[in-house]
Every structure is written in structure tokens, then in C-alpha cells.
Design a protein around this motif. Structure first.
Motif, PDB file in Angstrom:
ATOM      1  N   LEU A  11       0.836  -1.197   0.000  1.00  0.00           N
ATOM      2  CA  LEU A  11       0.000   0.000   0.000  1.00  0.00           C
ATOM      3  C   LEU A  11       0.869   1.244   0.000  1.00  0.00           C
ATOM      4  CD1 LEU A  11      -2.746  -0.912   2.623  1.00  0.00           C
ATOM      5  CD2 LEU A  11      -3.037  -0.767   0.148  1.00  0.00           C
ATOM      6  N   ARG A  12       0.402   2.258  -0.728  1.00  0.00           N
ATOM      7  CA  ARG A  12       1.103   3.537  -0.748  1.00  0.00           C
ATOM      8  C   ARG A  12       0.067   4.626  -0.948  1.00  0.00           C
ATOM      9  NH1 ARG A  12       4.748   3.688  -5.461  1.00  0.00           N
ATOM     10  NH2 ARG A  12       5.953   2.164  -4.254  1.00  0.00           N
ATOM     11  N   GLN A  13      -0.107   5.472   0.067  1.00  0.00           N
ATOM     12  CA  GLN A  13      -1.048   6.591  -0.005  1.00  0.00           C
ATOM     13  C   GLN A  13      -2.439   6.118  -0.450  1.00  0.00           C
ATOM     14  OE1 GLN A  13       0.902   9.370  -2.619  1.00  0.00           O
ATOM     15  NE2 GLN A  13       2.239  10.143  -1.023  1.00  0.00           N
ATOM     16  N   SER A  14      -2.931   5.103   0.252  1.00  0.00           N
ATOM     17  CA  SER A  14      -4.267   4.548   0.017  1.00  0.00           C
ATOM     18  C   SER A  14      -4.428   3.940  -1.373  1.00  0.00           C
ATOM     19  CB  SER A  14      -5.348   5.630   0.225  1.00  0.00           C
ATOM     20  OG  SER A  14      -5.296   6.123   1.542  1.00  0.00           O
ATOM     21  N   GLN A  15      -3.316   3.591  -2.002  1.00  0.00           N
ATOM     22  CA  GLN A  15      -3.361   2.912  -3.284  1.00  0.00           C
ATOM     23  C   GLN A  15      -2.718   1.538  -3.160  1.00  0.00           C
ATOM     24  OE1 GLN A  15      -1.459   5.654  -6.077  1.00  0.00           O
ATOM     25  NE2 GLN A  15      -3.482   6.297  -6.777  1.00  0.00           N
ATOM     26  N   THR A  45       1.357  -8.859   2.975  1.00  0.00           N
ATOM     27  CA  THR A  45       1.474  -8.816   4.425  1.00  0.00           C
ATOM     28  C   THR A  45       0.089  -8.798   5.071  1.00  0.00           C
ATOM     29  OG1 THR A  45       1.487  -6.406   4.535  1.00  0.00           O
ATOM     30  CG2 THR A  45       3.621  -7.507   4.228  1.00  0.00           C
ATOM     31  N   GLY A  46       0.067  -9.076   6.361  1.00  0.00           N
ATOM     32  CA  GLY A  46      -1.197  -9.054   7.088  1.00  0.00           C
ATOM     33  C   GLY A  46      -1.848  -7.690   7.065  1.00  0.00           C
ATOM     34  N   SER A  47      -1.050  -6.631   7.137  1.00  0.00           N
ATOM     35  CA  SER A  47      -1.625  -5.285   7.136  1.00  0.00           C
ATOM     36  C   SER A  47      -2.257  -4.951   5.790  1.00  0.00           C
ATOM     37  CB  SER A  47      -0.546  -4.249   7.486  1.00  0.00           C
ATOM     38  OG  SER A  47       0.507  -4.280   6.530  1.00  0.00           O
ATOM     39  N   VAL A  48      -1.628  -5.391   4.702  1.00  0.00           N
ATOM     40  CA  VAL A  48      -2.195  -5.159   3.379  1.00  0.00           C
ATOM     41  C   VAL A  48      -3.459  -5.985   3.200  1.00  0.00           C
ATOM     42  CG1 VAL A  48      -1.806  -5.390   0.886  1.00  0.00           C
ATOM     43  CG2 VAL A  48       0.033  -4.575   2.374  1.00  0.00           C
ATOM     44  N   PHE A  49      -3.417  -7.230   3.670  1.00  0.00           N
ATOM     45  CA  PHE A  49      -4.574  -8.125   3.594  1.00  0.00           C
ATOM     46  C   PHE A  49      -5.773  -7.501   4.305  1.00  0.00           C
ATOM     47  CE2 PHE A  49      -7.066 -11.925   4.611  1.00  0.00           C
ATOM     48  CZ  PHE A  49      -6.983 -12.645   3.424  1.00  0.00           C
ATOM     49  N   ALA A  50      -5.525  -6.977   5.516  1.00  0.00           N
ATOM     50  CA  ALA A  50      -6.602  -6.352   6.293  1.00  0.00           C
ATOM     51  C   ALA A  50      -7.124  -5.097   5.603  1.00  0.00           C
ATOM     52  CB  ALA A  50      -6.105  -6.020   7.695  1.00  0.00           C
ATOM     53  N   ALA A  51      -6.215  -4.303   5.030  1.00  0.00           N
ATOM     54  CA  ALA A  51      -6.630  -3.071   4.348  1.00  0.00           C
ATOM     55  C   ALA A  51      -7.510  -3.385   3.139  1.00  0.00           C
ATOM     56  CB  ALA A  51      -5.404  -2.278   3.914  1.00  0.00           C
ATOM     57  N   ILE A  52      -7.173  -4.447   2.425  1.00  0.00           N
ATOM     58  CA  ILE A  52      -7.968  -4.852   1.259  1.00  0.00           C
ATOM     59  C   ILE A  52      -9.376  -5.242   1.691  1.00  0.00           C
ATOM     60  CG2 ILE A  52      -8.202  -6.622  -0.521  1.00  0.00           C
ATOM     61  CD1 ILE A  52      -5.136  -6.591  -0.768  1.00  0.00           C
ATOM     62  N   LEU A  53      -9.468  -6.043   2.747  1.00  0.00           N
ATOM     63  CA  LEU A  53     -10.787  -6.466   3.231  1.00  0.00           C
ATOM     64  C   LEU A  53     -11.570  -5.282   3.786  1.00  0.00           C
ATOM     65  CD1 LEU A  53      -9.921  -9.850   4.986  1.00  0.00           C
ATOM     66  CD2 LEU A  53     -11.021  -9.513   2.777  1.00  0.00           C
ATOM     67  N   ASN A  54     -10.900  -4.410   4.511  1.00  0.00           N
ATOM     68  CA  ASN A  54     -11.581  -3.237   5.069  1.00  0.00           C
ATOM     69  C   ASN A  54     -12.112  -2.306   3.987  1.00  0.00           C
ATOM     70  OD1 ASN A  54     -11.374  -3.863   7.801  1.00  0.00           O
ATOM     71  ND2 ASN A  54      -9.337  -2.935   7.991  1.00  0.00           N
ATOM     72  N   ALA A  55     -11.510  -2.404   2.794  1.00  0.00           N
ATOM     73  CA  ALA A  55     -11.974  -1.581   1.674  1.00  0.00           C
ATOM     74  C   ALA A  55     -13.169  -2.216   0.967  1.00  0.00           C
ATOM     75  CB  ALA A  55     -10.839  -1.366   0.674  1.00  0.00           C
ATOM     76  N   GLY A  56     -13.629  -3.380   1.465  1.00  0.00           N
ATOM     77  CA  GLY A  56     -14.787  -4.039   0.876  1.00  0.00           C
ATOM     78  C   GLY A  56     -14.462  -4.918  -0.309  1.00  0.00           C
TER      79      GLY A  56
END
Length: 301
Positions: A11-15, A45-56
Motif C-alpha cells: 500500500l502507498r497513499q491509500s493505493q 502482508t497481514g496489514s495489506v490483507f486487512a486493508a484490502i478487506l476493510n476496503a470491501g
């Protein structure tokens, strides 16, 4: 998004940044609805995985044979999550049976519409038979019209075809497309506050997606049609799905469907269907449930 070559996700700047072969491509994360990891050489990574899911975003992971083997979908906090869950778990059997009746009827209508495209004598005969079967589907489909329609449908759609033949490339393409639609439905159900494990007709204690497997039925003919366009109705000589096959079937959410008289993408139709189901639940009226319609005039072989 379909990733079929080794890649690293960050992830970079919400992208979302996809790194492959020393090059990077960025995507606005809010523009992504589903992500297919069609390679086991993806670093995330786990943080990217979570961010993807949190984005729906729903995530599909494929196995070593490039067949989807798992779904991760966002369990988003719907503003009426508790109320919707309570309604879902307290649905009456008459409601469930009438909803299943409507689902099967639309599935058979869509199957008939697909067959009518073929313009062969057998396909036209079976299409007419399927249209006649629609009225025979009673509440809960106790006489299993769905199964009778399936036998007529598959025999007319593909030559020398058995749905249980997992060595047939056409079956592999069908299953790939179904998995993509199932993931889209699971994502849409969760976003609407529904629990995918609690179905209307399907009730397996080992299935976390019973409700998605209910609602997918009228969507299946769209996948069938894509498979027909991709591979034809003759038995393909090569039994393995190619990367190009998988990429083509992954496009099914962008197929055009009709829903409530409106032309829209299949992906959006999964969202509308989930929303209409919650409306029907609150009203206690299964007739409110909307389902996609396969319109012959929009498609030509």
C-alpha cells in the motif's frame, strides 16, 4: 483484479501497489471490487490483507491447479447488522420456500434464454420445454423441477457433456466462473448485513456460504454463456484451462444483466439482489426479491 504472475502487493497513499518483474503499477483501492490471486507466488502482508478487506474487496485464492480454493470476504459493519441478522435467523419456512421457488423459476427462465441463442432444433425444443417447466415450480420446488430442467439444459447446451466430469475443460471453466460470482455474492451479502452461512434452501452445516449458493442459481446461466462463447459446445481437445481462459472467466462480473428493467453489470446486480433480499425480509414478502434476467437481445454469438 486478476493476478496470475508472481507479484508483491503493498500500500502507498491509500493505493494498492502491484510489483512484478521490477515494475510497479498502482490502483485506487476503492476502484477494486474483487481480487483473484491466481498464483501461489504472491507476497502480501497481514496489514495489506486487512486493508484490502476493510476496503470491501473480496479475495479469491487459487490452488496449484489454478482453481479457486478459498474466499476471504469483508465482514463489514452494516448500520443495521444486528437487526438484519435477527430477521435472517427468524425467517419462516413459508418465506424461505417461496423465495426458493422464485429463485428456481428465474434460473430456469435464464437457462431457456441461453438455449434460445443456439438456434439448433434440439436447443429450441429444450428451451420451449424449460419455459413450460417454470410454471411447474411450486413453493420450495418439492418435485425438483430444477434437476429436471438441468438435465434438459446441459444436454442441449454442450455436446458429449457431463457436469460431473471434472476432466472436461468446459467444467473447469464453469467452476472458475461460478467461484468468481460466488465471491461477489458473499461480498454483497456481507455488505448488506446478511450472514452468508444462513441459507434459504441450502443448509449444510459445513458450508459458510449457503445463502450465496442460493442466490447464485439465476446467475449461473451467465457463466454458462461465457463458457460457451469461450470454448464452444464441442468437447475441447485440451483439458487444461489456460491463463487466457482464466482471465476471460474472471471477467464475468462485468457481464451485462437486466434487473428490474435496468441494464447493469453482474457485479452491481449481486449488490442489488442482496439489498432486495433484506427489503423482502423486512416486509415478509419474497416477491420483492429481484433477480438477474438473461436477455437474448443483448447477446449474439
Amino acid at each position: 483484479m486478476h493476478i496470475c504472475n508472481p507479484a508483491g502487493l503493498s500500500l502507498r497513499q491509500s493505493q494498492l501497489v502491484v510489483s512484478q518483474d521490477g515494475e510497479e503499477v498502482t490502483f485506487l483501492i476503492e476502484d477494486i471490487a474483487y481480487l483473484i490471486l491466481d498464483t501461489r507466488q504472491t507476497t502480501i502482508t497481514g496489514s495489506v490483507f486487512a486493508a484490502i478487506l476493510n476496503a470491501g474487496i473480496a479475495i479469491l485464492q487459487s490452488d496449484e491447479k489454478h482453481i479457486p480454493c478459498g474466499i476471504a470476504f469483508p465482514f463489514q459493519a452494516h448500520w443495521k447488522q444486528g437487526e438484519t441478522a435477527h430477521l435472517q435467523t427468524s425467517l419462516t419456512q413459508p418465506f424461505k420456500k417461496r423465495a426458493w421457488q422464485a429463485i428456481v423459476r428465474q434460473k430456469v427462465r435464464n437457462q431457456a434464454a441461453v438455449l434460445s441463442i443456439l438456434k439448433t432444433e434440439k436447443a429450441e425444443t429444450e428451451a420451449a420445454a424449460l419455459k413450460a417447466m417454470v410454471a411447474q415450480v411450486k413453493s420450495g420446488d418439492p418435485s425438483n423441477v430444477e434437476a429436471r430442467a438441468a438435465r434438459a439444459y446441459w444436454g442441449a447446451l454442450f455436446k458429449d457433456f457431463r457436469r460431473a466430469d471434472f476432466g472436461d475443460r468446459r467444467n473447469a471453466a464453469l467452476n472458475y466462473g461460478y467461484a468468481v460470482v460466488r465471491a461477489c455474492l458473499a461480498r454483497s451479502l456481507s455488505a448488506s448485513g446478511l450472514i452468508p452461512a444462513f441459507g434459504l434452501h441450502h443448509a449444510s452445516v459445513t458450508n459458510a456460504f449457503n445463502l450465496a449458493d442460493d442466490l447464485i442459481e439465476p446467475f449461473r446461466p451467465f457463466v454458462d454463456y461465457m463458457t460457451l462463447k469461450l470454448l464452444g459446445n464441442e468437447p475441447p481437445p485440451d483439458q487444461e484451462l489456460t491463463k487466457e481462459d482464466r482471465q476471460a472467466m474472471a471477467q464475468v462480473p462485468f457481464e451485462t444483466v437486466m434487473l428490474d428493467g435496468e441494464s447493469l453489470s453482474l457485479l452491481l446486480a449481486t449488490e442489488r439482489t442482496a439489498q432486495k433480499l433484506t427489503t423482502a425480509m423486512r416486509a415478509g414478502d419474497p416477491s420483492i426479491l429481484s433477480m438477474p434476467e438473461f436477455t437474448v437481445g443483448q447477446r449474439l454469438l
